[in-house]
Structure formats: structure tokens, C-alpha cells
Design an enzyme around this catalytic site. Structure first.
Site, PDB file in Angstrom:
ATOM      1  N   LYS A   1       8.235 -40.127 -26.910  1.00  0.00           N
ATOM      2  CA  LYS A   1       6.882 -39.561 -26.903  1.00  0.00           C
ATOM      3  C   LYS A   1       6.548 -39.876 -25.433  1.00  0.00           C
ATOM      4  O   LYS A   1       6.120 -41.088 -25.068  1.00  0.00           O
ATOM      5  CB  LYS A   1       6.004 -40.064 -27.806  1.00  0.00           C
ATOM      6  CG  LYS A   1       4.721 -39.570 -27.899  1.00  0.00           C
ATOM      7  CD  LYS A   1       3.748 -40.328 -28.983  1.00  0.00           C
ATOM      8  CE  LYS A   1       2.205 -39.817 -28.598  1.00  0.00           C
ATOM      9  NZ  LYS A   1       1.477 -40.586 -29.609  1.00  0.00           N
TER      10      LYS A   1
ATOM     11  N   ALA B   1      -2.791 -36.800 -31.928  1.00  0.00           N
ATOM     12  CA  ALA B   1      -4.091 -37.253 -31.460  1.00  0.00           C
ATOM     13  C   ALA B   1      -5.219 -36.425 -32.081  1.00  0.00           C
ATOM     14  O   ALA B   1      -5.300 -35.149 -31.952  1.00  0.00           O
ATOM     15  CB  ALA B   1      -3.928 -37.227 -30.097  1.00  0.00           C
ATOM     16  N   GLY B   2      -6.135 -37.136 -32.278  1.00  0.00           N
ATOM     17  CA  GLY B   2      -7.595 -36.611 -32.688  1.00  0.00           C
ATOM     18  C   GLY B   2      -7.749 -36.225 -33.992  1.00  0.00           C
ATOM     19  O   GLY B   2      -8.922 -35.954 -34.659  1.00  0.00           O
TER      20      GLY B   2
ATOM     21  N   ASN C   1      -2.525 -42.132 -36.103  1.00  0.00           N
ATOM     22  CA  ASN C   1      -2.527 -43.533 -36.312  1.00  0.00           C
ATOM     23  C   ASN C   1      -3.928 -43.947 -36.546  1.00  0.00           C
ATOM     24  O   ASN C   1      -3.972 -44.565 -37.830  1.00  0.00           O
ATOM     25  CB  ASN C   1      -2.169 -43.939 -35.125  1.00  0.00           C
ATOM     26  CG  ASN C   1      -1.742 -45.641 -34.858  1.00  0.00           C
ATOM     27  OD1 ASN C   1      -0.982 -45.956 -34.301  1.00  0.00           O
ATOM     28  ND2 ASN C   1      -2.410 -46.263 -35.956  1.00  0.00           N
ATOM     29  N   THR C   2      -4.881 -43.913 -35.729  1.00  0.00           N
ATOM     30  CA  THR C   2      -6.139 -44.245 -35.998  1.00  0.00           C
ATOM     31  C   THR C   2      -6.804 -44.050 -37.445  1.00  0.00           C
ATOM     32  O   THR C   2      -7.325 -44.819 -38.107  1.00  0.00           O
ATOM     33  CB  THR C   2      -7.266 -44.042 -34.744  1.00  0.00           C
ATOM     34  OG1 THR C   2      -6.417 -44.390 -33.852  1.00  0.00           O
ATOM     35  CG2 THR C   2      -8.448 -45.027 -35.025  1.00  0.00           C
TER      36      THR C   2
ATOM     37  N   GLY D   1      -7.656 -40.988 -30.907  1.00  0.00           N
ATOM     38  CA  GLY D   1      -8.671 -41.885 -31.500  1.00  0.00           C
ATOM     39  C   GLY D   1     -10.174 -41.559 -31.678  1.00  0.00           C
ATOM     40  O   GLY D   1     -10.978 -42.218 -32.327  1.00  0.00           O
TER      41      GLY D   1
END
Lengths: 253, 66
Positions: A93, A181-182, A203-204, A154
Site C-alpha cells: 500500500k 481513508a475517510g 481503520n479508525t 482518520g
């Protein structure tokens, strides 16, 4: 179905391994989500790396190492080479960050690193903006997967530029794409899948939820639901109402 | 002794090569990747990689990531 460098994934959910309250919660979140890919990183060894690696191997998922935190092509290339040796995979990645506040990818550094890594046999998953010109250059460099962002890493803001993502998806029908992401909510993940993306990476949103394991399950379900809906060929929206109950045969009262 | 920097910390090692230095620092058998002065050194090349005063060594291991 589009595959990822020859690998067909059981679930369209790719899940990060950072920021969980504990390793046990991370492990439970993976099992609850059914995620097929785990993202990992390389950091200076301070003692925990070996046990962490054993735990990741035990999950039985595909491992996608990242070059998180790299701000130059050179750093990212070196990190990728190190990751390939440790994780024994050609998958990488590729993150080359351009700005510390937005964590927006640096398109120039990303392209430079992608060209070098593809030439070395890496199977590159480039983290990128939804820019179509950049996408073409990355494909020309040898990338067979693209990973446009939904919103800054995040932030949990979801799909910030639906128009851009939709046109990018349409412009490269052969290229597998991951919204990375996001993503903050399962509905964002379902939305991306319904738009025709092949996977979502987050993830977050799971790790920082009040109950990460329950949220992981929710994301797994949402990603699958969105993928199913896409394959089922959704109806076209329209402005005027159309009765769903037959009009013919209605009583004359 | 050779004075080098390992993961940002000053260290003194007696080994002449990267492989010897790693063993000395307790990473002989660990799953780690190494870089010397910003360039990747594959595990297979560590035994042939000489160390000099002032060299910067990075020893990286699997870690959580998004």
C-alpha cells in the site's frame, strides 16, 4: 469480478490493525468483520513486533503492508523493499504523504515511487486522490489497483467527492479500486460498494468506535450488502412516483 | 569498537558487519528488516555489509498500521 493482482477476496473489507484498545479487541474485531485483508506497517523494533506478527499471521487474512508516514518517494521505496522482505509479499500500500494536516497523498512522489516499485515487481496499491489524470499515470506505471481516498485519513467524513469517485470508477472499468481513508460509517462503506468499488479500506472507524467489535461486524455486513446490491443491478432513480401496487383490478368504490 | 546510530540511538558495536552488529544487539533471529544510511540491506547481504563510524542503521519490525 475484478481481482487484486490475481487474488479474489472473500470479503470486500480491508481493515487496519492500529489504534485498537488492545490486541485482543483487534483480533475479535477482525473475526467479527470477516475482513479479508489486514494492513500493517514497519516501525523501529521496540520489542512488540514479533508477537504482533504472530497474531497477524494467526488471523489467516491477506497482509497489505503500507508505507505510512513517508513524505518522499525515496523513503517509500526503501520502506516497501523492507516490507517485502519481512512480510513476504509483493503487495504494498503505497502512501507518499504530501501535507501533514490533510495527509493528502503527494501525487508526484506517489507516481515516482509507483514507477520504481512496479519495475521491481511490486504489486502496488497506491493511495491517491480521485484525480483521473493521476490515475491514468499510475496505470501507465503498472499499477493494477487504485486506491482513491474518500476523505482525509482518520476524518470519518465519508465520500467527500462522490462525483469524482463516480467518474473515476467509470473511467477505468477494468481496474480494481478500493476506497481508502475517510470512511466513518458502515453506510459510507455500503455507498462506495454500491457505486461499483471493489473494496473499502478503513481503520479508525472501527478501532475508535465505542464497541470496535460490534462496529467491525457492522462494517463487514455493510460492505457485503453494498457489493451484493451492486451485482444485483439497482433500479434507476426517478423524480416522479410510480405505484408499486397494480392499478388494474382495483375495486370501483 | 564502531560508533553507529541504531534506530536513532548512539550505540557502540564490536562486530565488523551489519549481521554481527544485529546479533550483538539481540536481533540475531528476529523478524526485522534493515536499512543502512537510508538504503535497504536485504537479510542475505547483512553478513557482507561492513559498518563504519557514523553509519545510521534502521532496524524495523512488523507493527500496527492502517
Amino acid at each position: 469480478m475484478r481481482d487484486f493482482y490475481g487474488v479474489t477476496l472473500d470479503s470486500p473489507l480491508m481493515l487496519g490493525t492500529a489504534q485498537y484498545p488492545s490486541p485482543a479487541v483487534m483480533e475479535a474485531a477482525f473475526r467479527a468483520s470477516g475482513a479479508s485483508v489486514a494492513t500493517v506497517s514497519l516501525r523501529r523494533e521496540t520489542g512488540g513486533g514479533q508477537a504482533f506478527w504472530q497474531m497477524i499471521k494467526g488471523l489467516g487474512v491477506h497482509v497489505l503492508p503500507n508505507t505510512a508516514g513517508c513524505y518522499s518517494a525515496r523513503e517509500a521505496i526503501t520502506t516497501a523493499r523492507m516490507a517485502r522482505e519481512v512480510f513476504e509479499t509483493n503487495w504494498i500500500k503505497l502512501e507518499v504523504i504530501g501535507h501533514a494536516d490533510t495527509l493528502q497523498p503527494d501525487p508526484f512522489g506517489t507516481l515516482e515511487a509507483a514507477e520504481a516499485l512496479c519495475a521491481e515487481g511490486f504489486e502496488v496499491f497506491p493511495y491517491m486522490t480521485e484525480d483521473q489524470v493521476l490515475a491514468q499515470r499510475l496505470v501507465d506505471a503498472g499499477c493494477r489497483v487504485l486506491m482513491p481516498w474518500g476523505a482525509p485519513i482518520g476524518s470519518g467524513l465519508g465520500l467527500n467527492n462522490r462525483y469524482g469517485l463516480r467518474t473515476l470508477r467509470a473511467a477505468f472499468p477494468e481496474i480494481p479500486m478500493v476506497v481508502d481513508a475517510g470512511i466513518g460509517l458502515p453506510s459510507h462503506a455500503g455507498d462506495a460498494m454500491e457505486m461499483g468499488f471493489d473494496a473499502v479500506l478503513l481503520n479508525t472507524a472501527v478501532a475508535q468506535a465505542g464497541d470496535p467489535v460490534m462496529m467491525a461486524e457492522a462494517f463487514g455486513l455493510a460492505a457485503r450488502a453494498g457489493a451484493l446490491a451492486r451485482r444485483a443491478d439497482p433500479m434507476a432513480p426517478r423524480d416522479m412516483a410510480v405505484p408499486s401496487t397494480p392499478v388494474i383490478g382495483k375495486a370501483w368504490l | 569498537m564502531t560508533r553507529i546510530e541504531v534506530n536513532g540511538e548512539p550505540r557502540e558495536v564490536s562486530g565488523a558487519t551489519l549481521a554481527e552488529a544485529l546479533a550483538e544487539l539481540g536481533w540475531g533471529t528476529a523478524k526485522v528488516a534493515t536499512a543502512l544510511n537510508g538504503d535497504f540491506v536485504p537479510a542475505s547481504a547483512r553478513a557482507g555489509q561492513a559498518l563504519r563510524d557514523g553509519d545510521r542503521v534502521e532496524v524495523l519490525a512488523p507493527m500496527q498500521g492502517g
